[in-house]
Design an enzyme around this catalytic site. Structure first.
Site, short mmCIF file in Angstrom:
data_model
loop_
_atom_site.label_atom_id
_atom_site.label_comp_id
_atom_site.label_asym_id
_atom_site.label_seq_id
_atom_site.Cartn_x
_atom_site.Cartn_y
_atom_site.Cartn_z
N GLU A 237 43.01 18.36 58.39
CA GLU A 237 43.32 17.99 59.78
C GLU A 237 42.05 17.89 60.64
O GLU A 237 41.91 16.98 61.46
CB GLU A 237 44.29 18.99 60.40
CG GLU A 237 45.73 18.83 59.95
CD GLU A 237 46.01 19.48 58.60
OE1 GLU A 237 45.08 20.12 58.05
OE2 GLU A 237 47.12 19.35 58.09
N HIS B 206 55.57 26.64 60.16
CA HIS B 206 55.92 25.20 60.22
C HIS B 206 56.96 24.93 61.30
O HIS B 206 57.62 23.91 61.27
CB HIS B 206 56.50 24.73 58.88
CG HIS B 206 55.64 24.98 57.70
ND1 HIS B 206 55.56 26.22 57.08
CD2 HIS B 206 54.81 24.18 57.01
CE1 HIS B 206 54.73 26.16 56.07
NE2 HIS B 206 54.25 24.92 56.00
#
Lengths: 375, 335
Positions: free
Chosen positions: B70, B139
């Site tokens: 990321e 998540h």
């Protein structure tokens, strides 16, 4: 048997399935007159009042305030004094059997469909039984077929009624390029050909009135009656600011301020109306199309369309309905109204009498339709 | 008007804008859904099925699968935006944004400010958020308060399929960095979505329901919870108005203030943890600007200040419920 009249949960809009009784404006035992506002009902889209359909005494409140009930449910009973309690009880019992016996059925909420025409698609919403004659509803500038929220269902009890989104409005695609007005007329005519065989009864509001007048002039043999609500084209006076501000309003708050000018009572405007209007205004191509339409309606000197000669040439019944307090297209002078045309003024209503005084407008529409042969 | 899912609405927006503007590119993990797995391409349409068909339509030059990196690809996207492209970078779960916060908050968010308005950063970071999918605490968070706090970022949280399409098109066309957050539990919700293109301006709240007794301000998926609560309140004779801010930065303060002034009773429903959150931020705003109009204390219905549990029963209990909203609303109606 004495005269007994039902007060029922009305159907305001094709998607309405139930309503909540929020307020009885008269109590049991009180006298009511036909047309008097007696009951307030809330739906997910709108809160509005029900008018008494008869003169008499409100003999029974069947649905208490706070109750949610399906469309068509018996909310109360109006009867003359001579009606006995037993007769009222029998009426209520018989009405219970009628509920659910209508033609809506499960999942019977009509949904719009689009008709392919030259240059795009026209969105239509159909209701009512098929027949040889069709009522066609055309809204005004900046509106959409939900303009007929309080009319289409009522008119569709006996006839086929088709509400149309004009090009550049609602879910119809915008007209591109020049010659906007004839292109709109042509697109609407094509859609009408596809969904409305036989004789037509044209009901149109404001800018839609000029479209309807053009269709009637193009094919007079097809048109059984013409009812125009605050149409453009009879005088020069119009609020050009409304057109300009409507096109410019891109957000909720300024648009609400513009829409409020349409009504004598601005509290009639719901967030659904504002959001629905913004939805089509946000579609690509629509702002430009609306701007072009606005330019065909008026310039700084006033209205540009003229329908007087078209109306005068018609042999079918023609009625004009106007809100007394219309601030967008003011009531025309008598000299501006052709001699073959009836003019009805609705007291206390603005530019949207079909929403602000729906019962009176529905009645006037039906009267004009009945003036034509065959109904 | 056609009925489409939240997922379809997003997919339509991506297809439309990539077709319209060749500067739009995408990058992220598994965007092409199955790349590298025995040569399979676009088997899933991305991790949540949102990017289906883009690879075929626009090719691997514009639809870039990335490694699990990321920090690298968000930095690359920010740089690409500076140089004239309009990248859309997808972080699979917003929880992973932590590793690229420098690129987001210390770089992309500041470029316009630091360069006197002469640098544009038309970057969209799409990410999923939210509880309910049994995805575990790493998540599942609702992290939009972190991004809302950072000046220079625009934060978008759609709640309906219609809004998802219009807000995403607006996000891609915006010249500033936009964090676009999609609740995982909304992907299958269905609503009316026009086939054509349209944009919804940022900073424009939606009045989702008219009402006069209590104002419920709800964010993202919580709009559904508020609507369920409003139906329950209606059965008790209480009329609830619902406002969905749509974007938390910019925030449509005018609409929130206008309705608070009119109604006077407010419940704010927010899935994010309650400390330093959007709910507390809006509450402070209303208390500051509308104190005299308030008829009762502002009530907040939020998740607890805890990580999202993995056990299904605990996760369900963690998510603000319609009953909790009803209870909060009723408590201030009766005052």
């Amino acid at each position: 048997m004495s005269s007994i009249e039902a007060v029922t949960v009305p159907k305001w809009g094709m998607t309405m399935t139930e309503g909540k009784i929020t307020q009885w404006m008269v109590g049991e035992g009180e006298h009511v007159t036909r047309g008097q506002e007696i009951l307030e009902i809330e739906t997910t889209k709108v809160t509005n009042v029900v008018e008494a359909a008869a003169t008499g005494t409100l003999r029974r409140i069947v649905l208490k305030e706070g109750t949610t009930a399906p469309v068509g449910a018996l909310a109360g009973v109006i009867a003359e004094a001579a009606a006995t309690s037993e007769e009222i009880d029998a009426f209520i019992a018989s009405y219970a059997d009628r509920l659910g016996a209508g033609d809506e059925g499960d999942g019977g909420v009509p949904v719009p469909r689009t008709i392919a025409v030259d240059g795009g698609a026209v969105n239509v919403l159909e209701a009512g039984p098929q027949g040889d004659e069709t009522v066609v509803l055309l809204h005004g500038f900046g509106g959409d077929l939900s303009t007929w929220l309080f009319n289409q269902s009522a008119l569709a009890e006996n006839m086929r009624v088709v509400a149309i989104d004009l090009p550049g409005h609602g879910a119809s695609s915008p007209i591109a390029g020049g010659d906007v007005f004839p292109k709109i007329v042509s697109a609407v005519e094509a859609a009408v050909e596809a969904v409305a065989p036989g004789k037509l009864h044209l009901i149109a509001h404001s800018f839609g009135g000029a479209v309807a007048a053009a269709i009637a002039a193009n094919r007079p043999s097809r048109v059984g009656s013409l009812t125009l609500i605050a149409p453009i084209g009879l005088s020069r006076q119009i609020s050009r600011d409304f057109l300009v501000d409507f096109v410019a309003a891109e957000r909720r708050r300024p648009l609400l301020g513009v829409l409020e000018r349409l009504f004598a009572d601005p509290s009639k405007i719901t967030s659904d109306m504002v959001e629905g209007t913004l939805r089509f205004k946000r579609l690509e191509g629509v702002p430009e199309a609306l701007s072009a339409i606005a330019d065909t309606i008026a310039d700084d000197n006033g209205q540009l369309q003229s329908i007087g000669d078209q109306l005068q040439a018609l042999t079918c019944p023609v009625t004009l309905i106007w809100g007394e307090r219309d601030g967008i297209v003011p009531v025309p002078q008598q000299a501006e109204v052709p001699g073959n045309v009836q003019l009805r003024i609705i007291p206390g209503a603005g530019h949207m009498p079909q929403m602000e005084a729906s019962s009176a407008v529905n009645e006037a529409i039906m009267e004009n339709i009945q003036r034509s042969s065959g109904i | 008007m056609a009925q489409k899912s939240f997922r379809q609405a997003l997919n339509e927006a991506l297809h439309f804008e990539m077709g319209r503007d060749p500067r739009v590119i995408m990058m992220g993990e598994d965007l092409t859904g199955g790349a590298g797995a025995n040569g399979v391409k676009d088997a899933w349409g991305g991790p949540f099925g949102v990017t289906r068909g883009l690879l075929d339509a626009f090719g691997p030059e514009r639809i870039r699968d990335t490694p699990i990196s990321e920090a690298a690809f968000i930095g690359a996207a920010a740089g690409a935006a500076l140089t004239g492209l309009r990248p859309i970078a997808e972080i699979m779960f917003v929880d992973f944004a932590g590793v690229c916060l420098d690129q987001i908050m210390n770089q992309a968010a500041k470029f316009r400010f630091m360069f006197g308005g002469r640098a544009k950063t038309p970057l969209v970071i799409r990410a999923t958020y939210g509880a309910g999918s049994r995805s575990g605490s790493q998540h599942t968070q609702a992290l939009y308060p972190i991004f809302t706090h950072i000046p220079g970022l625009k934060v978008v949280i759609p709640s309906t399929p219609y809004d998802a399409k219009g807000l995403l098109l607006q996000a891609i066309r915006d010249d500033d960095p936009v964090i676009f957050l999609e609740h995982k539990m909304l992907y299958d919700t269905v609503g009316e979505v026009p086939d054509g293109a349209y944009t919804i301006p940022f900073g424009e709240a939606r009045v989702a329901r008219d009402g006069k007794d209590v104002l419920i301000i709800a964010i993202g998926r919580m709009v559904q919870v508020a609507e369920e609560a409003a139906r329950k309140l209606a059965a008790e004779g209480i009329s609830a108005c619902i406002i969905d801010p749509r974007t938390t930065s910019p925030l449509d303060e005018d609409t929130l203030l206008e309705f608070t002034e009119t109604i006077g009773r407010v419940v704010i429903v927010d899935e994010a943890n309650p400390r330093c959150s959007v709910a507390t931020d809006i509450s402070a705003l209303l208390a500051d600007k509308c104190f005299d109009a308030l008829k009762a204390p502002i009530k907040l219905v939020t998740a607890p200040h805890a990580p999202v549990p993995y056990a299904p029963n605990l996760e369900d209990a963690y998510i603000p419920s319609a009953d909790a909203v009803v209870k909060a609303a009723t408590s201030i109606i009766k005052r």
